[in-house]
Design a protein around this motif. Structure first.
Motif, short mmCIF file in Angstrom:
data_model
loop_
_atom_site.label_atom_id
_atom_site.label_comp_id
_atom_site.label_asym_id
_atom_site.label_seq_id
_atom_site.Cartn_x
_atom_site.Cartn_y
_atom_site.Cartn_z
N PRO A 41 -29.70 -2.51 1.78
CA PRO A 41 -28.67 -2.87 0.61
C PRO A 41 -27.46 -1.75 0.82
CG PRO A 41 -30.63 -1.48 -0.40
CD PRO A 41 -30.63 -1.97 0.97
N ASP A 80 -26.94 -1.54 -3.22
CA ASP A 80 -27.68 -0.28 -3.89
C ASP A 80 -26.74 0.08 -4.83
OD1 ASP A 80 -29.90 1.77 -3.14
OD2 ASP A 80 -28.06 2.89 -3.98
N THR A 144 -30.10 -2.82 -7.05
CA THR A 144 -31.15 -1.76 -7.49
C THR A 144 -31.05 -1.08 -8.72
OG1 THR A 144 -29.64 0.10 -6.45
CG2 THR A 144 -31.36 -0.91 -5.18
N THR A 475 -31.16 7.73 -5.37
CA THR A 475 -31.16 6.53 -5.14
C THR A 475 -32.08 6.18 -4.05
OG1 THR A 475 -29.22 7.14 -3.76
CG2 THR A 475 -28.85 5.98 -5.91
N TRP A 476 -32.45 7.14 -3.15
CA TRP A 476 -33.32 6.78 -2.00
C TRP A 476 -34.92 6.34 -2.72
CZ3 TRP A 476 -31.58 5.61 2.39
CH2 TRP A 476 -30.48 6.33 2.86
N SER A 478 -35.38 4.43 -5.64
CA SER A 478 -35.31 3.15 -5.88
C SER A 478 -35.32 2.27 -4.60
CB SER A 478 -34.27 2.71 -7.05
OG SER A 478 -32.92 3.36 -6.44
N SER A 479 -34.38 2.66 -3.51
CA SER A 479 -34.36 1.73 -2.32
C SER A 479 -35.63 2.06 -1.56
CB SER A 479 -33.10 2.16 -1.64
OG SER A 479 -33.22 3.61 -1.16
N TRP A 482 -37.42 -1.31 -1.88
CA TRP A 482 -36.86 -2.63 -1.57
C TRP A 482 -37.49 -3.72 -1.25
CZ3 TRP A 482 -32.27 -4.24 -3.30
CH2 TRP A 482 -31.29 -5.15 -2.73
N TRP A 515 -35.13 6.79 4.31
CA TRP A 515 -35.32 5.31 4.00
C TRP A 515 -36.67 4.78 4.47
CZ3 TRP A 515 -33.25 0.05 5.25
CH2 TRP A 515 -33.72 -0.84 4.14
#
Length: 953
Positions: A41, A80, A144, A475-476, A478-479, A482, A515
């Motif tokens: 994303p 994202d 996200t 943010t890593w 939630s990603s 994915w 990631w």
């Protein structure tokens, strides 16, 4: 079809039709195998760059191939929320437009402002993805921070907390003093700078002396300001100068703190003075030394990186401590860190404790968003216990459940996973997934989906005040969810069953840990198959290289060498390109340099090459794992390739439209050798293309298409059809027309995954001429597979002989400067009956394409005049030269050419004989000169052979 290929006129309208018709959607037939790719994303703040274009071309090619194979394909798209980047964009926007800060709005109103921005301006990159031809399922687009993803993130956090895999602790983090948040290592940009190393004397306590009788030791530091937080000095246990001091103390100047000398291998005997000051609260290495020796941690900085009014003192475990007083000298309180540095150095000097200052090369960490020097900071953060998760994730790769392409990237993965540290997942921002934890006034922590659930679950009375954690999740975090969060988890949706695990992840090597590894860890912890076995998120990780500029440099705005994929699709004039590259630069000298380079490199701006040419270039350069040096000439070449396909298709249509193409059941067809040959060549191309795609060698797949379309179909087959279409029988013409249109149609299908626009456009004109085709789009037709029944080895061998014969005639014309249109009489000294029969069977084609007056087999023992000769297989082709050329003029021309070539040989030999040149010139330059020398020597041999032949006439 239009006479001229114009990608601009076909691409955008065609994409809109594809999207409106729902061609990108999965067909949902569960009887067919599924195939899915989850797009990495892109940031909602982002715009398409060359890395995106490269990876998206790879993914789209793979997904289009599988769609055409009939599989139930999903290419999941989404963006994202990009915590720091998005918050900064909106903060700058309200500051510029309203003169306000986020605090003027308050948290909830500011978040509303971000959502407003996202709705208006956050879709740039998704619009650009459409321009690239990305066949993603737009109806399933995810974000996200959308409602469904929020539920997944909450569920994961709560369950990890309940499994004792998430905890809150005081640890050292990368702290951005401008943005006031912890940031990940990936968001730290290390820059090489010129700096200094300060050598300070630390007096020994209790009358201790060094081995050479001094009452002090000298520590070396690049960050003098942190000495206010020192809690120890480390020396190497094997260092004879200091090992007797281990266990003794020094008196820390300025603060008069008594701190121990410890023995630790972190102190390098060969580096600096051999004595290292230890500041566990402000250096990552010191933090580890401090833990090993139970040294207290003293935080001397505020979140702004100013000296605190009062220090914070903690044990090595992060608990409040009274081992040292918290007072700091008044003169430093509130002083900015680099100003404090100057004051501390001056005070050491005034105390007679400044030993020396040395110049020193430094690597300084900067925040890539805030742009200021990062400060290691002791803060309360949330962490994931990564080791238990990593154990399962490591085994998945060891056991081959997940394959890395290229395989060597497994080593990078293993190196991270086998030495994994706990993962800091909290960020001090407003934009993001707020941590689902609440605190009472005593600091007790309660985790739950919302306050009501927390109160109910823990029996907390309504009179007890609770407040939610202010932090948001990295943010890593939630990603990392994915692959399954996008498919509706935590609900057990049909999509989750159908498309998970996904098939391939296309990504760069730089986020294998940040990631890729975290996706594997999270997925395998939460997603199990029907037997309870942990499920992997993807079966293959295809690691791409970086796109660099033509000189091999990384593309960056500061270098002014960034290329915008959209500019190459649409074109851009020089002045607009210059403005784009230099418009926001604050440094006039740098802007002037970039402008000069831009004007030199792109004298006429950038032409409009169209999406297909860009995609074909990216595919053709996609050798696995290697960085790619961008080459505008290759882009131009592949634009010519698209043009060649367009013009060849027009030739086919002109010779088949309104003609009998032999599709009637009773049609009488007499296929030529050339027809059988092109069918065989196509089958080989289909076989190789599919094999290369299956092995992620898009470069070789693209080269297969290029070789077949340009060299075999366009250059040779179309030429070979002309004698038949002009002079063949009705049955021959009918068969050739059928072959022309059917092979073109199959070729368009084979090339479609790489160049979708041009192939769809041509196919729409071809489709009505081919019997049995149903459907309105090429992308839902079958991808051609190898069909042995259409393969004729003899036809391949025979036409290769014909091609060699024609090429030899053309080469001899060029060598001897014979007019290309002059009819020639040619003889063949046949090596065997096979070559003789080939000549007889293909006589008309040879006369037509080689521009011959006649061609015959040389009889045994026949006398021959002086001839120019060439080998065709094992047979000798002979052209009598008498009367074809002006002997004197040709000898004169050859003499001049020989003299010129000899001159070049002498010049290069002189250069290579110069020891100075060979020693100083780069190896590549010397190698190039040697290569040129060999080329001239080979040319000289050929010229002298020609001279001898002409002289003998």
């Amino acid at each position: 079809m239009e006479k001229t290929y114009n990608p601009t006129s076909i691409e955008q309208a065609l994409y809109q039709t594809w999207e409106e018709q729902g061609y990108f959607k999965p067909h949902g037939d569960t009887s067919k195998a599924s195939y899915s790719i989850m797009i990495p994303p892109p940031n909602v703040t982002g715009s398409l760059h060359m890395g995106h274009a490269f990876q998206d071309t790879i993914m789209d090619t793979l997904i289009r191939c599988q769609r055409m194979k009939g599989r139930n394909t999903l290419w999941q798209v989404g963006t994202d929320h990009a915590g720091i980047a998005t918050q900064m964009v909106v903060e700058r926007k309200i500051a510029a437009e309203e003169g306000k800060t986020k605090h003027d709005y308050g948290r909830d109103a500011f978040i509303d402002k971000i959502w407003e921005w996202k709705g208006e301006s956050g879709g740039t990159i998704t619009k650009q993805l459409r321009r690239l031809g990305a066949s993603v399922d737009w109806d399933r687009e995810r974000f996200t921070m959308d409602k469904g993803f929020y539920a997944a993130v909450q569920e994961v956090f709560i369950r990890l907390y309940e499994d004792d895999l998430i905890y809150r602790g005081k640890r050292l983090v990368n702290w951005d003093p401008k943005l006031h948040t912890a940031i990940s290592d990936l968001e730290v940009e290390n820059k090489d700078k010129k700096g200094h190393m300060w050598h300070f004397r630390y007096p020994l306590a209790d009358g201790a002396k060094t081995a050479d009788g001094k009452d002090y030791i000298v520590v070396a530091t690049t960050r003098p300001e942190t000495m206010l937080g020192d809690t120890g000095v480390a020396v190497n246990p094997e260092d004879p100068r200091y090992k007797d001091l281990i266990g003794k103390y020094v008196t820390l100047p300025i603060v008069n703190r008594r701190i121990p000398i410890v023995g630790d291998e972190h102190a390098d005997m060969e580096k600096g003075t051999g004595c290292v000051k230890i500041t566990p609260a402000h250096d990552f290495n010191d933090y580890e030394v401090g833990k090993r020796h139970n040294l207290p941690m003293i935080n001397i900085f505020t979140f702004d990186a100013n000296i605190r009014a009062e220090a914070e003192v903690f044990t090595s475990k992060g608990e409040a401590s009274h081992d040292y007083p918290s007072e700091l000298p008044e003169k430093y309180q509130g002083v900015e860190r680099f100003a404090a540095r100057k004051l501390i150095v001056a005070e050491f000097d005034s105390l007679g404790l400044l030993e020396e200052i040395k110049d020193h090369d430094l690597t300084i960490p900067y925040g890539d968003r805030g742009g200021v020097v990062i400060e290691p900071m002791l803060t309360d953060q949330w962490y994931v216990r990564a080791a238990p998760l990593a154990e399962v994730a490591t085994k998945a790769v060891e056991d081959g459940e997940i394959q890395f392409v290229p395989k060597q990237y497994e080593n990078m993965y293993f190196s991270w996973m086998r030495d994994i540290q706990d993962w800091c997942i909290s960020r001090q921002l407003w934009w993001g997934h707020r941590i689902p934890a609440w605190y009472d006034n005593q600091g007790n922590v309660y985790v739950g989906r919302h306050e009501e659930e927390v109160r109910s679950k823990h029996g907390i009375d309504a009179g007890i005040e609770l407040h939610q954690d202010e932090d948001v999740l990295d943010t890593w975090f939630s990603s990392a969810l994915w692959t399954f969060g996008t498919l509706g988890w935590p609900e057990q949706t049909p999509e989750l069953k159908m498309y998970h695990p996904s098939d391939v992840l296309v990504t760069g090597f730089d986020i294998i840990f940040f990631w890729v590894a975290r996706m594997i860890m999270m997925t395998m912890h939460f997603i199990k198959d029907e037997n309870g076995k942990p499920q992997v998120p993807f079966k293959t990780v295809y690691v791409t290289g970086l796109i660099r500029d033509e000189n091999g440099d990384k593309m960056s705005k500061s270098k002014g060498n960034v290329l915008d994929p959209i500019d190459m699709i649409d074109g851009i004039d020089l002045e607009s390109l210059v403005t784009k590259r230099t418009g926001n630069m604050m440094q006039p000298q740098l802007a002037a340099k970039i402008e000069k380079n831009t004007r030199k490199t792109f004298e006429n701006g950038i032409d409009a090459y169209g999406t297909d040419a860009l995609r074909f270039t990216l595919a053709a350069m996609a050798s696995t794992g290697r960085d790619i040096n961008w080459d505008m000439k290759r882009l131009e070449g592949y634009r010519n390739f698209c043009n060649k396909l367009w013009n060849a298709s027009r030739y086919v249509l002109m010779n088949t439209e309104d003609q009998d193409c032999g599709f009637a059941p009773d049609a009488e067809l007499e296929y030529s050798l050339a027809d059988q040959w092109i069918e065989s060549q196509f089958e080989l191309a289909a076989k190789n293309f599919n094999n290369h795609i299956d092995n992620f060698r898009l470069d070789m797949a693209a080269n297969t298409l290029y070789e077949f379309i340009w060299n075999q179909f366009c250059d040779w087959y179309l030429e070979l059809t002309k004698p038949i279409l002009w002079k063949g029988s009705e049955n021959q013409q009918r068969a050739t027309r059928r072959t022309l249109i059917t092979v073109l149609e199959k070729t368009l299908r084979l090339a479609h995954p790489v160049i979708p626009y041009i192939t769809e456009t041509i196919w729409k004109s071809v489709k009505p001429l081919v019997a049995g085709i149903e459907g309105e789009t090429i992308m839902l037709q079958a991808l051609p597979q190898y069909d042995e029944s259409n393969f004729h080895q003899k036809a391949l061998d025979d036409i290769e002989w014909v091609k060699a014969f024609i090429t030899s005639i053309r080469n001899l014309r060029a060598e001897y400067d014979i007019n290309p249109g002059k009819p020639l009489s040619v003889m063949l000294k046949a090596a065997d009956e096979n070559d003789a029969s080939r000549l007889t069977a293909n006589q008309q084609v040879l006369i037509s394409l080689a521009k011959l007056e006649d061609v015959r087999i040389l009889t045994s023992g026949e006398e021959t005049p002086a001839c120019a000769t060439a080998l065709v297989g094992k047979s000798e082709l002979m052209i009598p030269m008498a009367g074809l050329i002006d002997k004197a003029a040709e000898l004169d021309r050859l003499a001049k050419e020989i003299a010129k070539t000899q001159g070049e040989i002498k010049r290069i030999e002189g250069k290579l004989g110069n020891e100075g040149f060979v020693a100083k010139a780069p190896e590549a330059v010397v190698a190039k000169e040697r290569e040129k020398l060999e080329g001239y020597k080979e040319a000289l041999v050929k010229l002298e052979e020609q001279q001898a032949t002409i002289a003998a006439l």
